[in-house]
Design a protein around this motif. Sequence first.
Motif, PDB file in Angstrom:
ATOM      1  N   ASN A  86       9.090  54.784 -68.269  1.00  0.00           N
ATOM      2  CA  ASN A  86       8.218  56.629 -69.339  1.00  0.00           C
ATOM      3  C   ASN A  86       6.700  55.785 -69.857  1.00  0.00           C
ATOM      4  OD1 ASN A  86      11.444  58.556 -69.914  1.00  0.00           O
ATOM      5  ND2 ASN A  86       9.325  58.295 -67.741  1.00  0.00           N
ATOM      6  N   THR A  87       6.163  56.539 -69.639  1.00  0.00           N
ATOM      7  CA  THR A  87       4.309  55.763 -70.312  1.00  0.00           C
ATOM      8  C   THR A  87       4.098  57.322 -71.558  1.00  0.00           C
ATOM      9  OG1 THR A  87       4.279  55.422 -68.297  1.00  0.00           O
ATOM     10  CG2 THR A  87       2.259  55.284 -69.707  1.00  0.00           C
ATOM     11  N   VAL A  88       3.264  56.423 -72.433  1.00  0.00           N
ATOM     12  CA  VAL A  88       2.800  56.957 -73.319  1.00  0.00           C
ATOM     13  C   VAL A  88       1.503  57.023 -73.063  1.00  0.00           C
ATOM     14  CG1 VAL A  88       2.025  57.321 -75.623  1.00  0.00           C
ATOM     15  CG2 VAL A  88       4.818  57.167 -75.180  1.00  0.00           C
ATOM     16  N   PHE A  89       0.445  58.291 -73.330  1.00  0.00           N
ATOM     17  CA  PHE A  89      -0.609  57.705 -72.544  1.00  0.00           C
ATOM     18  C   PHE A  89      -1.763  57.999 -73.472  1.00  0.00           C
ATOM     19  CE2 PHE A  89       1.404  59.745 -68.735  1.00  0.00           C
ATOM     20  CZ  PHE A  89       0.828  58.999 -67.457  1.00  0.00           C
ATOM     21  N   GLN A  90      -3.545  57.092 -72.689  1.00  0.00           N
ATOM     22  CA  GLN A  90      -3.668  57.006 -73.931  1.00  0.00           C
ATOM     23  C   GLN A  90      -4.286  58.267 -74.418  1.00  0.00           C
ATOM     24  OE1 GLN A  90      -7.235  54.398 -72.269  1.00  0.00           O
ATOM     25  NE2 GLN A  90      -7.880  54.273 -74.623  1.00  0.00           N
ATOM     26  N   SER A  91      -4.514  58.965 -73.299  1.00  0.00           N
ATOM     27  CA  SER A  91      -5.509  60.785 -74.350  1.00  0.00           C
ATOM     28  C   SER A  91      -3.532  62.063 -74.088  1.00  0.00           C
ATOM     29  CB  SER A  91      -5.810  61.434 -72.167  1.00  0.00           C
ATOM     30  OG  SER A  91      -5.124  61.734 -71.686  1.00  0.00           O
ATOM     31  N   TYR A  92      -2.883  60.599 -73.378  1.00  0.00           N
ATOM     32  CA  TYR A  92      -1.662  61.502 -74.273  1.00  0.00           C
ATOM     33  C   TYR A  92      -1.022  62.337 -72.646  1.00  0.00           C
ATOM     34  CZ  TYR A  92      -3.159  61.245 -79.033  1.00  0.00           C
ATOM     35  OH  TYR A  92      -3.984  60.999 -79.950  1.00  0.00           O
ATOM     36  N   ALA A  93      -1.914  63.071 -72.369  1.00  0.00           N
ATOM     37  CA  ALA A  93      -2.161  63.850 -71.243  1.00  0.00           C
ATOM     38  C   ALA A  93       0.029  65.117 -70.915  1.00  0.00           C
ATOM     39  CB  ALA A  93      -1.724  62.994 -70.274  1.00  0.00           C
ATOM     40  N   LEU A  94      -0.530  65.517 -72.332  1.00  0.00           N
ATOM     41  CA  LEU A  94       0.367  66.576 -72.605  1.00  0.00           C
ATOM     42  C   LEU A  94       0.729  67.489 -72.013  1.00  0.00           C
ATOM     43  CD1 LEU A  94       0.736  66.474 -76.601  1.00  0.00           C
ATOM     44  CD2 LEU A  94       2.319  65.291 -75.284  1.00  0.00           C
TER      45      LEU A  94
END
Lengths: 353, 318
Positions: A80-88
Amino acid sequence: MIDVKHVTKRFGEGQTAVTALGDISLAIPEGSFFTLLGPSGCGKTTLLRLIAGFELPTEGEIALDGDSIGHLAPNNRPVNTVFQSYALFPHMSVARNVGFGLEMLKRPKAEIEATIHEMLELVQLGEFASRRVDQLSGGQQQRVALARALAPRPKVLLLDEPLSALDLKLRKGMQSELKRLQNETGITFVFVTHDQGEALAMSDQIAVMSAGAVRQVGTPEEIYTAPQSRFVADFIGDTNIVNATLLGFDGDKAKIRFGEGTPLTVQTASTSLTPGAVHVALRPETIDVVDEGSDRALLRGAVVDSTYFGAGSQMLVRLDDGVDVHVQVATSRAIGARVGLECDTSMLHVLED
Amino acid sequence: MSSATHIPPTDAATSLHAAQAARARQVRRTRLFLLAPALGIIGIFGLFPLSIALVYSLLEPGTYGGVEWVFSFDAYVQFLFERDIFDDTLAFNSAYLQIFGRSFGLAITTMIGTLMLGFPVAYFIAARPPEQRNFWLFAITLPFWTNLLIRTYSMLLIVRDEGFVNLMLMKIGIISEPLEMLYTDGAVLAGLIYSYLPFMILPIYASLEKFDFSLLEAGHDLYASRTQVFRHIIVPITRPGIIAGCVLVLIPALGAYITPELLGGGKKLMIGNLIALQFGSGRNWPFGAAAALILMAVVLIALLVSLRAGAPKEGGHG
């Protein structure tokens, strides 16, 4: 354990193809906090996206615990990834964001509820479960993104510069928070950053990258004290790089001398360098300032600048061959004064170019 | 010493109160003044004609068109019942209901058709690099530069027996006889979908333009398949655009006049044609007005119900 084997990634076709990664091999140990460090455009994010499955390698193979995953779609990888822009997901509550992965995996409702609760407690957002994500601050959104990526209990958590959007104080807090989460969950963290301070503070191991290649892999201490190349030495902290002459090798040590000085035996990144002009790394904190005439002085020059910073002063000394050297001292000398520089020869390090 | 200090506290409060009231009155006046143009336009072009329609629907038809100023409910009765010419008894007549039903069926099919075609187009445009999007939007709006009547006539030329499609198919040898396409429901549907497609594409594009495409990666990363990403992420986020597009297509499609008239050959009446007929050769203005009002009422109710049903439900797991 992630095994990146001879991975090449090119974007585009034929003449206009751009090589983002050229034949990279890397072993990321299980349960470690592993950092990909490098300037922007060095290919660190591309490598992360290859592990996540958003890009497929042009050549080479990626294996997770022995199973090849390089060609699986992102939704079939236990990563799983934590995106730089969070992408919530803006249309879902905090709780549904956190539970999304498990919902897609068709886990029982009770398990999803319990995991959401547990994850929100873990990132200290327990009372925010029913909030909308746009009602949260940047730091809180960051925690939700973390909780969402951790909830399915992936084998590997990928973090793409997750702290870059936070202000300095929050960033410091999140650094120790991430480290704590990694310890508590035991999940392998692969962390991408261009901030060397962040990398040194958090990592078990660092891979320094530039121009689509891995330049050096090691613990923060190894990277800091024994940089192999001029690039790594330059990128990690404010190292001084001075000129010297390589005379030859003595076992795995190198024999060098500064100018016409006495030969010294020092550490070296490689024993296959050709004798002649080489660069030597010299950390500012290992240098002592002595009188110019002292026979302990290895290098000589004139003070050109001095900055007081409370605990001491940082002086800039211009050597006789024109190279500038930063030195940290307790009491600074007058600008223009001639000085000699002495240092513990075991801290000197011959670099590859 | 200033005089203000001599005023007892209660007087001070009263005068303060009066000043506040005056200020509030002035704010109200300014607000009304600024609203006046909008209210005027709504009144003159919206409410006033509607009131005329309402009044006319409650009168009796004049022999040569127009209305007789006699109150009558006949127009509404006529919509559902047929009056026997001999004994004046009322018998249920579903002819007009069928016209309504056919119009709704066609309008809803048009809406679904434009949605199926329009969503991928809107998505395609939104996924282009920003500098290319304007070109595609321009291409979408280009047909508006030509009158609808002319475009519908061109459509007629394409689908008629000696039209482009039939000639091509016969040339290739797929068919030997021309297919009868003109004056069918299919031709009307194709014409309606063609005319209203931009009204579906543009609002959906507007909601997709702000769409953060990294959400798709986040969805895939969290084990959602392509279908699940579409259902759980793309559709909910673009729902306002989809609803707006559906409303913008459904309502004008319901009242469409030119397309069914030309491409359907007026063989089967649509609501729009029925209403137009009453004010033309039918010479029954009250009935035309009544039919228009009934249509409006049905659309309003349908819209309110669907908007309520489509409102985002955010319960979450909380």
